[in-house]
Every structure is written in C-alpha cells, then in structure tokens.
Write a protein that holds these residues in place. Structure first.
Motif, short mmCIF file in Angstrom:
data_model
loop_
_atom_site.label_atom_id
_atom_site.label_comp_id
_atom_site.label_asym_id
_atom_site.label_seq_id
_atom_site.Cartn_x
_atom_site.Cartn_y
_atom_site.Cartn_z
N UNK A 24 -52.39 -33.45 29.57
CA UNK A 24 -53.70 -34.10 29.46
C UNK A 24 -54.43 -33.61 28.22
N UNK A 25 -54.45 -32.30 28.01
CA UNK A 25 -55.15 -31.75 26.86
C UNK A 25 -54.51 -32.22 25.56
N UNK A 26 -53.18 -32.32 25.55
CA UNK A 26 -52.48 -32.79 24.35
C UNK A 26 -52.86 -34.22 24.01
N UNK A 27 -52.89 -35.09 25.02
CA UNK A 27 -53.23 -36.50 24.79
C UNK A 27 -54.67 -36.65 24.30
N UNK A 28 -55.55 -35.82 24.82
CA UNK A 28 -56.94 -35.88 24.37
C UNK A 28 -57.05 -35.55 22.89
N UNK A 29 -56.21 -34.62 22.42
CA UNK A 29 -56.22 -34.29 21.00
C UNK A 29 -55.79 -35.47 20.15
N UNK A 30 -54.97 -36.34 20.73
CA UNK A 30 -54.52 -37.54 20.02
C UNK A 30 -55.53 -38.67 20.12
#
Length: 229
Positions: free
Chosen positions: A75-81
């Motif tokens: 989830x955190x990774x996708x938010x960075x994108x």
C-alpha cells in the motif's frame, strides 16, 4: 503514457529486488483499516504482481482506481507512485461502501485465496448488485468455479503472459509479425469458448476429457484451414 511505459521496467526491478522480499505476509497485529471516502469508477481488491499491472494500465488511461489490500508495505509503495491505495479487508461491506462501491462501475478481484474471492463475490452481489465483477482465476479449476458462479469476466492468472511468450516464439520461428498477433487473438477466443464449455462438465472426468479433446481437435482443424487459405 510514454513516461509510464519508460518507468515501468525500473519500477518492476525496484519492486522485485527491494520490496518483494518483504511481501506475502499479513500483519501480525492487523491495524485499523484506512479511512476512505472515494469516488473512483473502479475498485481493485488485491494488488500483488497481477493487480499492479492492472492498476498501472488503467491509470495510464486516466482512469481512477481505488485499491484495497491487506499488505501495508505494498500500500505504501503504491501511494508513492500516486495510486490511491488503502489498507483494509475488501470483504467488509462497510469498507467497500467507503471505497465508493455504491458509485463505482466495476470491481476487479485479484485476491490470492480462492475462499476470499468467493466471499467477496457474495458480499458484492448482496450489497452492491450493480457492480460488474471481473476476477482473476488462480488456476483452471478455479476459473471453472468462477464461471459456474456466473462470473463470466474471468482471466487465468498465467494466460496472458504465456500467450505473449508463445507469440514471441512464433515470430522467432519465422511467422510474419502481423500474423502472430492474429494467431494469438484467435487462440484466446478458442480458449475462452472452450473454457466455458469445459466449466459445465469439469466435475465429470470422462466428460471433461472428451470435451477438452474435442476442443483441441476443433482448434487445430480451424488453424489448419486458415493455413491452407
């Protein structure tokens, strides 16, 4: 779109080498779901390797997607994108409501457990019957089960990549570049039709074998006619 395509290889390497070793685990002490009040036309439940491609492709076309997953690292990774992603259990109808299910047009199910997928289908049909359901099948038998549940928009999780690789093989074997895609498209259509037929009899071993053999023979015969033409 060009920028997204250019960055995709770098994103995939970072994902595989850095983030993926930490993936695949559930929270030992599940946290509270993230607060949501979304209004996207698409809800994506589950966003591992498979769902990641779906989310990025839709986003490349400026289609908003609300992602729900139980892997907080992802989830955190996708938010960075820049992708709207929220931690939570998609099987909770109150979370789906907060994700905008009453306004969305469709839900894409890419969870990694057959039981969870079946539960989510039941939840959506009960509380949000207007939503179109698209689902990833984890295996061919699972795809048969989904079809028999009335989920006609299914895809086997390995079909696309396998067909793409086979298409590349045809090109390397001398097939013209414009012919190989046509063959793969025809194969996909044959496979879709055959899967629907086999799903109706897959629990009867004799009927299953007979139907599969017939479908293979019909497909090979049709391709032979095409080659002759």
């Amino acid at each position: 779109v060009a920028l997204t395509m250019a960055l995709t290889p770098l994103i995939m390497v970072f994902e595989e080498k850095v983030l993926r070793p930490r993936f695949g685990t559930r929270e030992t002490n599940p946290r509270e779901p993230d607060a949501m009040n979304e209004d996207a036309p698409v809800i994506l439940a589950g966003v591992g390797r498979f769902g990641n491609f779906v989310a990025r492709m839709l986003r490349s076309q400026k289609i908003a997607v609300t992602v729900i997953d139980r892997d907080s690292d992802h989830i955190e990774f996708l938010r960075k994108l820049g992708i709207q992603a929220f931690y939570g259990d998609a099987n909770r109808h109150d979370l789906l409501e907060a994700a905008g299910a009453h306004r969305a047009k469709l839900i894409i199910i890419a969870l990694d457990e057959e039981e969870e997928i079946a539960k989510l289908i039941e939840t959506v049909r009960k509380h949000f019957p207007h939503l179109q359901i698209l689902a990833r099948a984890l295996s061919r038998p699972h795809q048969f089960q989904l079809i028999n549940l009335g989920i006609t928009n299914t895809v086997h999780q390995h079909a696309g990549s396998a067909i793409e690789l086979a298409r590349g093989a045809l090109v390397h074997l001398g097939y013209r570049a414009h012919r190989a895609p046509r063959i793969s498209e025809a194969f996909i259509e044959f496979d879709r039709k055959g899967t629907d037929e086999v799903a109706a009899v897959h629990q009867d071993e004799k009927a299953f074998v007979t139907t599969v053999r017939r479908n293979i023979a019909e497909m090979e015969s049709q391709f032979e006619e095409d080659r002759e033409r």
